[in-house]
Each structure stands twice: as C-alpha cells, then as structure tokens.
Scaffold this motif. Sequence first.
Motif, mmCIF file in Angstrom:
data_model
loop_
_atom_site.group_PDB
_atom_site.id
_atom_site.type_symbol
_atom_site.label_atom_id
_atom_site.label_comp_id
_atom_site.label_asym_id
_atom_site.label_seq_id
_atom_site.Cartn_x
_atom_site.Cartn_y
_atom_site.Cartn_z
ATOM 1 N N THR A 85 1.049 -1.162 -0.034
ATOM 2 C CA THR A 85 -0.063 0.035 0.068
ATOM 3 C C THR A 85 0.906 1.196 0.060
ATOM 4 O O THR A 85 2.199 0.997 0.596
ATOM 5 N N PRO A 86 0.362 2.543 -0.569
ATOM 6 C CA PRO A 86 1.163 3.503 -0.302
ATOM 7 C C PRO A 86 1.488 4.030 0.858
ATOM 8 O O PRO A 86 0.771 3.756 1.937
ATOM 9 N N GLU A 138 -1.943 8.133 1.519
ATOM 10 C CA GLU A 138 -3.153 7.873 0.734
ATOM 11 C C GLU A 138 -3.848 9.240 1.234
ATOM 12 O O GLU A 138 -4.345 9.096 2.248
ATOM 13 N N LYS A 192 -7.595 10.795 0.280
ATOM 14 C CA LYS A 192 -8.844 10.345 -0.471
ATOM 15 C C LYS A 192 -9.766 11.393 -0.324
ATOM 16 O O LYS A 192 -10.195 11.937 0.497
ATOM 17 N N SER A 239 -7.424 13.833 -4.472
ATOM 18 C CA SER A 239 -6.873 12.398 -4.106
ATOM 19 C C SER A 239 -5.520 12.196 -4.489
ATOM 20 O O SER A 239 -5.266 12.636 -5.917
ATOM 21 N N GLN A 291 -1.283 10.065 -3.693
ATOM 22 C CA GLN A 291 -0.556 9.023 -3.158
ATOM 23 C C GLN A 291 0.824 9.607 -2.984
ATOM 24 O O GLN A 291 1.377 9.924 -4.069
ATOM 25 N N GLN A 315 4.082 6.946 -2.893
ATOM 26 C CA GLN A 315 4.732 5.405 -2.398
ATOM 27 C C GLN A 315 5.759 5.446 -1.718
ATOM 28 O O GLN A 315 6.378 6.536 -1.231
ATOM 29 N N ASP A 319 -1.091 3.049 6.241
ATOM 30 C CA ASP A 319 -2.573 2.448 6.411
ATOM 31 C C ASP A 319 -3.506 2.653 7.584
ATOM 32 O O ASP A 319 -4.223 2.076 8.123
#
Lengths: 329, 255
Positions: free
Chosen positions: B2-3, B6, B8, B24, B26, B28, B65
């Motif tokens: 997952t980045p 993130e 959103k 939105s 990201q 990485q 996350d």
Amino acid sequence: MRRIISVSLLLAAVLIVVPGILTLVGGGYWFRVMTTIGVFSILTMSANLITGTTGLMSLGHAGFYGIGAYATALLSTKFGWPFYLTLPVSGAITAAFGILLALPTMRLIGIYFAVATLGLGEIIHVTLLNWVDFTRGPMGISAIPGVTLPGVFTASDTTHYYAVAITALIAAFVLGRLTHSYYGNALRAVREDDQCAASMGLNVVGLKIQSFAFACFFAGVAGGLWAHTTGYISPGDFRFSESILILAMMVVGGLGSLPGAVLGAVILLGLPEFLRPIGDYRMIVVGAVMFFSILFLPRGLLGETPVLTVVRRQFGLAWDAKSNLGWRQ
Amino acid sequence: MTPLLEIKNVSRYFGGLHAVEDFSGQVQRGERVGLIGPNGAGKTTLFNLITCFTPLSAGSVFFDDKDISSLKAYQVARLGIARTFQNLRVMPNLSVFDNVSIGALGALGHSPFSALLHHRNYAKDISRRTWDALEQAGLQGQASEVAANLSYGKRKYLEIARALALSPRLLILDEPAAGLNDTETAQLGEFVMKLSKEGLSILLVEHDMNFVMTLCERIMVMASGRKIADGTPQEISNDPVVLEAYLGSEEEEAA
C-alpha cells in the motif's frame, strides 16, 4: 568535578556566607529582609517557568501565591499541621487550582492569556476578601505558627531564614532541571513558535499545563512560607501589584533565566532596604535602576541565552563539559 | 504494497472558498513526489491538511494504512510525517543544537519527570539523534551558534535537520528552494536526493520547475484546489491541460 564545586559553592553561599554576613550586620531585621527576598525568589523563579521559559505572560501569580498562603494558614491554625506537611500540601492544592483554572485559558496566547490570568488573580483576591466564614475576609488570619520542630529547633528569624533558603534551593534545583534540560528546550519551543513545536511532535497543551502545574506548586509553597514566617496574612498581601512586582523582578533579571529571577528579587527588594537611610528618595533610585537596566540590557541583567550555557556547563545538566552541547554517544 | 501516504477525496472550505476540493493522491514508499501549481492553488493548504494543522472539511488521509484525519498535529508528527515551512520557522533565540533537539524531543517524547530524575539514557538518545541530524545536514560545525546568526541558506538546512531529528518516514518540504541562488538550489537538490536514497519518502512544493523536474519521480499538479494532472515529469511537461493552466499558452512558451 566542576559540578561538585559549583553545587558546594552555591550551598556554602546560601547556607553559610549569607547568614554569616546577616549576623555580622546585626541579625534580626536583616534576616527578615532576606526571608522576604527568599520567598519572592521562589515566586519569581516559579513565575519564570510560565512566563520566561514557556512564554505565557501570567499576571495572576499573586493569586496562586495567596491560595498557598491561605491553605497553609488554615491547615496550621485549624488543624495544627506542622510546616513539613503544610508546605507540600499547600503546593499540591495550589497546583491543582492552577491546572483547573488554567485549562480554559490554554488556547489563549500573548496579551489574551495575560488578561485572562489577570482576571484569575483578581477572582482569587476577591474571593479571599469576601469569603469571610472561611478566610476571615479583610481581618486576615493571625497567630499562624512559625517553622518549628519540637526538640530540634524553634521558630526564630534564623530558623525562618533557613527554612526559606532550603526551600528556595529545592525550588531552584527542580526548576533548574526542568528549564536547563532538553525538556526545557521543549518549553522554549512552545514560547518561540507553538505551531512549529506541534509540527515537530511536541504536545503543546500538555507542556503548557505541566509548566503551569510546577509553577503553581512553588507559588503555593512560597505562600505557605510567607504565612509561616510572618505569622499573619491578609488578602492585601496577594494583590495584582504583587504579580506586577514578580513580573518586574523577572524582566530585570532576565526573562527565562533562573539566576536572573533570583537577582531580580534581590535587587528590587534588597535595594529599598539598603537605601533606607535616604528615605523616600530610595524608590526613585529603585525605579531608575529598573528603567536603566531595561534600557541598556533589554534581555535582563542575566540574559537567558548566555546563562543557559553557563548553568548547563557548571551544573552538568544534560550537558557535556567537553562539547558544551550534549552527550555524544 | 500500500502507499505510504494516501489522500482520499480531501476537501477544505474556508467559508465559501474551496481551498482544496476533492483531492486524491498518493506517495509510495521511498518515492519523491512534487506538488506544483500556480499561486493560490491550495498546495500549502493541502500540506496543512496532511499534517493535521487544519481540520479536513471532507475526505480522509491515510498514513501507513492508518487513518490520521482526526489526529492532532503532534500525533501525526510522531507517526513519522515531518515538515518544513514556506516561511522559515526556526527558533531564532535558541542555539542550532537546541533547535534540532526539538525534533528529537518530539520523536522520543518529553516528560518533566525524566528531566527531574535526570534520565541519562534518555538525554543521550536525544543528544545522539540531534547530532546525527546535524551531521546529515552538515551543520555540526555551527551547533553552538544562535540560530538567528546563521545565513538564510543554512537556516533552510537547520529546518530540514530539525525535521530529520524526528526520524520521519515522510518529509514534506514547502518551497525548499525559495530564496536560494542556483548553486545553493543545486546543492539542496543533491541533499534531498541523498535523503531519498537513504529511504526517506519526499513530498515537496516548489516553484523552481528545473528543481522539481530533475528531482521528482512523479508530479501532481494543482489548480484552484483540484488535482488536474498526475504523472512523470515527462508526462506533465507535455500535458496540454497543465500547459494551459500552469505553464501558460504555447505561444508564450515559444516566446
């Protein structure tokens, strides 16, 4: 080694040299002057934690000083508690009041915080004055026992000097560790730029409350000492003018500087006593000293930045003598 | 994987003004991302939203996350997002060493009782982190100087050093090259590149196009609070929407 020498010199000065000189110049009265200076040194050092180090201009310090004094006076006159219980308990009560009263003001900064604390100080003063059943109002509380330990020492001007001096040393030790350690850097970061401090992971509100709690604790202890050493207190001792006096001592000595706070108290209280022979003119001299010291040394007689380095080096507080900056590995 | 970061559907309204709208994007792990856009596009506001300086009006931000949208600024910093500011915010009255120690204090926590009890290991940890960050930024020689006495360029490095003392995983730089000359900008680029090679993810706003284009692997373009493009420097410089909104029309480019 350097640290042992510095600590010994400080202890010798406060516990032997100063009382020795006071005895030579006639004892009694001069011990009482020095006791007052000691109480105000504790007050100024503690206010310095909030105003100098954390950067919250408090104009209500005399209020907290009053809470401590009344707590001690009531505990010792009504319940007969000895000084070694009244002082820490008064400190704790004052710290609790401090946190409670400060919580709503924690989001305020600068002049707004100053005015809010001014209001707090006035509320405390007016309460002491008008809650007659509890505080005896303007009559004050008299016959507060002095600092005695039956069988060891009795209350006297000398005993009171030592009680205040030892408490002041403890206050200097605690406040010194708080302000000269890395923790002190966190408090100074809140003063310099609170938003930036937050973005560096510092809990700004937590730091403000902690500094308020520690400062109020020692303000309360100073109040307790005042009650024990003078034997009589009334609301008039804890007015706004006392807060301003504390602020002036802090600024003359150097905002954020712990030795400066003590020097400020010594000058602003000691000078009028020294100059008593010239009568009422002495207050002009005191005013002039304040005016010119601010004019020529706006950072105070013992400014924060150089004093931090010197104290850290001499007392080895989180600091390494070799690099003067901190431990490398 | 997952980045690392993130973003959103994030929005921020100031009254009727839509400073950031439905953004939105990201970052990485280990990536260098540039955020560009004309003045007033909402870049700094977006940074303030990511670091929880300003509360979100809508949307959410995930870091590793974890939903960080409702956290406080200091909690986000402790999780590993460090930032620098558009207008330099070093603490002028503190020494360089003390300035950088703030970041270390943020990372390791600050308790009055550890100060009172003089916890040697804690003090050593703070000191070691501070020295490491100073050495990374090449400021160890000026450690004892008062920050106000440093040159403008050095103060930029001081601010980055303070952020590095937090041991962040994501470093957010708001216009790091502003006010620097070409040589200094090139040096700064190399420095940021070095940090990136050591595994740090970078998100930066910058107006110096050359700096962004050579440094960043990916660029997001903002205009009027919205994201209008997202791609490699190559793709961005050829994107007609970007040229229209940001770099000007083709005639102006030619001239």
